[in-house]
Design a protein around this motif. Structure first.
Motif, PDB file in Angstrom:
ATOM      1  N   VAL A   8       6.774  -6.769  -6.724  1.00  0.00           N
ATOM      2  CA  VAL A   8       5.677  -5.816  -6.626  1.00  0.00           C
ATOM      3  C   VAL A   8       4.515  -6.469  -5.890  1.00  0.00           C
ATOM      4  N   VAL A   9       3.678  -5.631  -5.312  1.00  0.00           N
ATOM      5  CA  VAL A   9       2.393  -6.069  -4.796  1.00  0.00           C
ATOM      6  C   VAL A   9       1.411  -5.948  -5.957  1.00  0.00           C
ATOM      7  N   ILE A  10       0.563  -6.941  -6.133  1.00  0.00           N
ATOM      8  CA  ILE A  10      -0.365  -6.935  -7.264  1.00  0.00           C
ATOM      9  C   ILE A  10      -1.734  -6.452  -6.794  1.00  0.00           C
ATOM     10  N   PRO A  11      -2.208  -5.345  -7.336  1.00  0.00           N
ATOM     11  CA  PRO A  11      -3.551  -4.869  -6.971  1.00  0.00           C
ATOM     12  C   PRO A  11      -4.623  -5.888  -7.401  1.00  0.00           C
ATOM     13  N   ALA A  71       5.491  -8.293  -1.361  1.00  0.00           N
ATOM     14  CA  ALA A  71       6.554  -8.631  -2.294  1.00  0.00           C
ATOM     15  C   ALA A  71       7.772  -9.087  -1.488  1.00  0.00           C
ATOM     16  N   PRO A  72       8.601  -9.927  -2.018  1.00  0.00           N
ATOM     17  CA  PRO A  72       8.524 -10.518  -3.346  1.00  0.00           C
ATOM     18  C   PRO A  72       7.519 -11.668  -3.377  1.00  0.00           C
TER      19      PRO A  72
END
Length: 176
Positions: free
Chosen positions: A101-104, A24-25
């Motif tokens: 956020v980091v996206i799973p 992120a970002p």
């Protein structure tokens, strides 16, 4: 909410292997209020397509920055629960937003990727990216030409096979 994240085959491989999209970002594209206001007549499907098209164009910028990767636009579609509201500084029609956020990987719905045959058109656009940013009409035409190439849809379970066919550097087998 569905977001579209511009990337490259090389970066798609990194995300798939890491089990997340980050760090992120992240720049992403979605049906924002600015896009909805600009495209008043568009239904939800047309608005989603417009957001994905903006992400595909941004993918060309990533290709320009990484000349060693396959010259194919890649857009990851993911479902995220919360998208920050636009801060009012976006232009009318802009679908871009920033995710902090980091996206799973489990939130990835699909990947949209150019066919290998599009690499010449996309490669030319990537080579002219900087000139297009400076307003060069021929370079802008090259970017616009990519819109004539359809992105292929890959379900998440198909992405490892796509990446295996591309090889370790994200290059199409037999293409330079």
């Amino acid at each position: 909410m569905r977001v579209y994240i511009p990337t490259t085959l090389r970066l798609l491989s990194v995300a798939c292997n890491a089990g997340e999209i980050g760090p992120a970002p992240l720049t992403a594209y979605a049906v924002t209020p600015a896009l909805r206001e600009w495209y008043v007549e568009g239904d939800d499907e047309e608005l989603e397509y417009a957001a994905m098209a903006q992400a595909a164009r941004a993918s060309i910028g990533l290709l320009a920055a990484d000349p060693g990767t396959a010259r194919r636009r890649v857009v990851i579609a993911a479902e995220v629960s919360a998208v920050p509201p636009a801060d009012g500084s976006v232009e009318l029609g802009d679908a871009r937003l920033e995710l902090h956020v980091v996206i799973p990987w489990r939130l990835v719905a699909a990947a949209h990727v150019d066919a290998a045959q599009a690499s010449a058109v996309v490669g030319k656009a990537a080579d002219l990216w900087e000139a297009a940013q400076d307003g060069d009409d021929n370079a802008i035409f090259a970017l616009d030409s990519c819109e004539g190439e359809d992105l292929l849809w890959y379900a998440t379970q198909e992405i490892p096979d796509l990446l295996a066919a591309e090889g370790p550097r994200g290059r199409s087998a037999g293409l330079s």
